[in-house]
Design an enzyme around this catalytic site. Structure first.
Site, PDB file in Angstrom:
ATOM      1  N   ASP A  65       4.438  -3.455  10.661  1.00  0.00           N
ATOM      2  CA  ASP A  65       5.045  -2.305  11.331  1.00  0.00           C
ATOM      3  C   ASP A  65       4.041  -1.468  12.119  1.00  0.00           C
ATOM      4  O   ASP A  65       4.413  -0.782  13.061  1.00  0.00           O
ATOM      5  CB  ASP A  65       5.823  -1.433  10.345  1.00  0.00           C
ATOM      6  CG  ASP A  65       5.043  -1.075   9.097  1.00  0.00           C
ATOM      7  OD1 ASP A  65       3.855  -1.419   8.993  1.00  0.00           O
ATOM      8  OD2 ASP A  65       5.639  -0.440   8.205  1.00  0.00           O
ATOM      9  N   ASP A 477      -2.214   5.091   1.799  1.00  0.00           N
ATOM     10  CA  ASP A 477      -1.341   4.302   0.916  1.00  0.00           C
ATOM     11  C   ASP A 477      -2.036   3.642  -0.257  1.00  0.00           C
ATOM     12  O   ASP A 477      -1.427   3.472  -1.296  1.00  0.00           O
ATOM     13  CB  ASP A 477      -0.588   3.223   1.687  1.00  0.00           C
ATOM     14  CG  ASP A 477       0.450   3.813   2.617  1.00  0.00           C
ATOM     15  OD1 ASP A 477       0.832   4.960   2.418  1.00  0.00           O
ATOM     16  OD2 ASP A 477       0.861   3.116   3.543  1.00  0.00           O
TER      17      ASP A 477
END
Length: 887
Positions: A65, A477
């Site tokens: 993405d 993340d």
């Protein structure tokens, strides 16, 4: 999962005040040859699509993405990046919303790219086309935006090649743009005006940011190859639409007319539509949302193409209270078409569930089953020895396990040439197996990471200390790592505490084993954890400090040159400073909220803060800041100080690069540098004394990665047009031990490191003038009577076998003291392992600490302090008496 947006490079006019001095113009040399590699982490982000070519064995692609597209290399079982040529002007091309591999001419591959459909991405989307499996590309811009990092990005594939006439491609578009068609291998496109439904679903139609209001639109295209012959356009095509009442359409005349497929299920969105041409079944996996983070209900359906009969074949139907997930990750075993698999979309707890059927969905088995709660039985084992960090440092209680089987699994694919090989994407990596059919035999199959070469981390900060591990990273993340070997996956991310994202890193220049990091996590999940942590062993282990109230995000943090104190500017909270390792914090006066903080690399009392277009200076260890006289600096940017040179500060931001040699009192703006993202320093070139300077900047009109061996007076570009990595540069540093080595952070392509491959470089240093120093006379000082001091011991953080403490030294006399000595005796076997703010000596249980050079002067009634870490094997009992003596 995240995603971050970094400041874009834009040209702006900057007013330069009198304190800014201009240099003579710089020139950008064409290039200096470099070899670039990824610092290995493997994975690190969401992989929404894995695409197997149906005609050529081992030809596999993956789309991400924010990190571009990859091609599988079977010989090395690794992934090769394909879109590193996309630079700052087209950074959104690293968002791949769909990918199609040609089943006829297998060298052809296509990618639909564009990261955001709102204002965040300034460019429209594009279709990229390649005739050499992605080694090089041609670009066809589209008249609308695509959203590779928007809601619904796991549905698909929206881009497809007609298996009978590969000149023809279809592309499903978002936000009312409908269905598009190309008849010339993707070179030109036109809208299919006969297609009746552009899709009306949005997660939150009222979102003012234009993100959750995104409409995924037309999300997949599937051909019935049986409806035509080779060389003729396929006549029967199924198209999925993000519309809960009308989610599947069909043409039987090659796209001339379209109709809603009769009898179709309603109330859910078909994430996937996969056709088994042998059995004659179209399978749908549906969910109540577009994902990829959510989805609470859904079904699996089978449509008999010959009879038009619909059959609900959900492993757990939406009508059941046990259905707390939607479905996605749908795949058919092409060698045994009655075998199908589907994944949950989404089951966060206790784990994702895969379902497998060998009778076209009549019956199913689960990849794991409940036994007696909280116990589960498993049809798989996981071997993550190659990527052990995938446990995320967790040690969960049953029914949860570490590592997790996965999450956000929108793409689960069985190899069309090998029923035993299956790959699937998660929010952190690509997993796979090569013995899948053991499932059917009642035996366990083995799942391993299959992400080597696929680096998808967003890099927020990097430090390369002069000793210890060569690199320490702060990542989005997955927190960050201590990289002792750049070419090997590190064993574990930062723990104690674990940050979801590490926003800032620093080390003490004169004591590089002392490090600090600040970062983010969900406060509601861990209310007792802090957003700041410390290490005294070069990042090998960490412990957390306290924090002031209201902190929710890490912001930036800086360590004093000797590690004695720290300045922290959390996001949205007034900046603070701490003497020692965050046992307590005091508000820093005069520094704007959310300023970017940095320490002088020589003077431990000097800190800098960039905010509001001004550089703020502290000379008292971060207690107070004052804006310097220099104006015209960028409103935001990066501030970096040079090792070994007191007061040497650089600022990079919109408008260029600025350099100060007087602690920011005045700045020189480098001519020819019109914009900059970041600046960093590494080992000086042979013959040079000043460090090599690295910059991600626009110099002489060219945006790239640069190095200067002459303090910024001349630059060489060290990347090239095939190595641009999108919006690179949020993190940047050189290596202080290896000349020419640079570490570059990207937003989705991980950490890149580069080494020179060209001929040796020798810099002729500029002659310097040695000033004549007039000796000063040291006056004779007559001691003043009435001085005295006290010492107070304050226990701090503790951990098994270790502890922290702070000692406050106060002047109780009527006159100032110019030095002090504190002594005590331990009641146990405690030993000081690291001390800041003084010089320790310990013999047996006896301890003596004398003042450091900067805190010996204590005015009457004033205090100073020192702190330390210690170790013990018994009980950590504080000393009963401390003696303080003026010296």
């Amino acid at each position: 999962m995240r995603r971050r947006l970094f400041v874009m490079l834009t040209t702006v006019a900057v007013l330069i005040a009198a304190a800014i001095v201009r240099m003579s113009p710089v020139s950008a040399v064409a290039s200096d040859p470099y070899a670039f590699k990824n610092v290995r982490i493997d994975g690190g982000g969401f992989v929404p699509g894995i695409v197997f070519n149906p005609s050529e064995r081992d030809l596999i692609y993956a789309r991400t993405d924010i990190g571009g597209a990859y091609r599988w290399n079977q010989s090395s079982k690794s992934w090769t990046p394909l879109l590193d040529w996309a630079g700052w002007d087209k950074w959104g091309y690293n968002g791949v919303i769909s990918l199609a591999t040609d089943p006829v001419q297998t060298d052809r591959v296509y990618a639909a790219v564009g990261m955001y459909t709102n204002s965040w991405d300034p460019n429209n989307g594009a279709v990229l086309r390649s005739t050499n499996k992605g080694d090089t590309w041609q670009v066809t811009p589209l008249p609308f935006k695509l959203g590779g990092n928007m809601p619904g990005r796991g549905m698909g594939e929206a881009l497809s090649v007609d298996p009978n006439d590969n000149r023809i491609l279809y592309l499903g578009a978002p936000n009312g743009n409908g269905l598009w068609r190309s008849t010339d291998y993707g070179a030109t496109w036109s809208k299919v005006t006969s297609f009746p439904n552009a899709g009306d679903y949005a997660q939150d139609p009222g979102d003012p940011n234009g993100y959750l209001s995104h409409r995924p639109g037309v999300v997949w295209v599937t051909y019935d190859k049986r409806s035509s012959t080779a060389g003729s356009a396929t006549r029967t095509i199924y198209v999925g639409v993000a519309d809960k009442d009308n989610t599947v359409y069909r043409t039987t005349d090659g796209g001339a007319t379209w109709s809603r497929l009769a009898g179709q299920p309603t109330g859910y969105i078909a994430h996937k539509g996969v056709l088994d041409t042998v059995g004659g079944y179209l399978y749908l996996a549906t969910s109540d949302t577009g994902g990829p983070y959510d989805g609470a209900k859904g079904d699996v359906w089978r449509y008999a193409t010959a009879t038009g009969t619909w059959t609900q074949i959900s492993p757990v139907p939406s009508s059941s209270a046990d259905d707390y997930f939607g479905y996605s990750g749908l795949t058919v075993d092409r060698r045994n078409p009655g075998t199908i698999m589907v994944a949950t979309q989404i089951s966060w707890w206790p784990d994702v569930i895969f379902f497998r059927s060998t009778d076209s969905g009549a019956t199913w088995t689960r990849v794991w089953d409940w036994t007696s709660y909280p116990s589960r039985s498993f049809r798989y084992t996981m071997n993550i020895s190659e990527n052990p960090w995938l446990t995320f440092g967790a040690d969960p209680q049953p029914p949860e396990v570490a590592p997790k089987l996965g999450w956000m699994t929108e793409s689960l694919e069985i190899d069309p040439f090998d029923s035993d090989r299956m790959m699937y994407g998660t929010g952190a990596t690509v997993y796979g197996t090569e013995n899948l059919t053991r499932w059917d035999a009642g035996a366990q199959f083995t799942i391993r990471p299959m992400a080597k070469g696929l680096e998808e981390t967003a890099v927020l900060d990097l430090i390369s200390p002069p000793s210890g591990a060569p690199l320490v990273s702060g990542l989005g993340d997955i927190g960050g790592f201590r990289h002792t070997n750049l070419d090997a996956v590190p064993p574990m991310m930062f723990t104690s505490p674990v940050f979801t994202s590490t926003t800032s890193l620093d080390y003490a220049e004169k004591a590089p084993s002392i490090m600090v990091r600040a970062g983010n996590f969900t406060d509601a999940d861990r209310p007792n954890d802090s957003h700041v942590a410390f290490s005294t062993d070069g990042g090998a282990t960490w412990f957390q400090g306290t924090e002031p109230g209201g902190v929710n995000e890490g912001g930036t943090v800086a360590a004093a040159a000797d590690g004695s104190r720290f300045v922290w500017a959390p996001k949205g909270v007034a900046p603070v400073y701490s003497v020692g390792y965050g046992n307590s914090w005091q508000q820093a006066s005069g520094l704007p909220t959310e300023a970017v903080v940095e320490s002088d690399r020589v003077n431990p009392r000097t800190f800098y803060g960039l905010g509001g277009g001004r550089l703020h200076l502290s000379t008292d260890g971060g207690a107070t800041f004052t804006p310097t006289a220099a104006t015209g600096l960028p409103a935001s940017g990066k501030v970096k100080a040079v090792a070994g040179v007191e007061g040497d500060v650089w600022v990079a931001g919109e408008g260029g690069i600025w350099h100060s040699t007087d602690s920011g009192a005045s700045f020189t703006k480098l001519s020819g540098v019109t914009n900059a993202v970041n600046v960093g320093f590494g080992k000086a070139a042979p013959g040079a004394t000043y460090p090599a300077v690295y910059a991600v900047a626009t110099i002489d009109g060219v945006t790239g990665l640069y190095r200067s061996d002459t303090g910024g007076s001349a630059w060489v570009r060290i990347n090239d047009d095939q190595h641009q990595w999108g919006n690179m540069g949020e993190a940047l540093t050189g290596d202080p031990r290896v000349y020419g080595r640079v570490y570059l952070g990207t937003n989705g392509r991980g950490i890149i490191y580069g080494d020179r491959t060209g001929p040796p470089v020798t810099v002729t240093p500029t002659p310097t003038v040695t000033p004549t120093i007039t000796p000063t006379v040291t006056p004779t000082v007559t001691p003043t009577t009435g001085s005295g001091c006290t010492a107070t011991y304050q226990p701090g953080n503790s951990w098994p076998g270790g502890f922290q403490a702070n000692v406050t030294v106060g002047n109780t006399g009527a006159a100032p003291i110019t030095g002090w000595r504190v002594t005590w005796t331990w009641p146990g076997d405690q030993k000081i392992t690291n001390l800041w703010g003084g010089t320790p000596a310990q013999t047996g249980t006896g301890v003596t600490v004398t003042n450091a050079g900067y805190n010996g002067d204590v005015a009457a009634g004033a205090t100073t302090s020192f702190g330390f870490n210690g170790s013990h094997t018994g009980t950590d009992t504080p000393p009963t008496t401390l003696t303080c003596t003026p010296t």
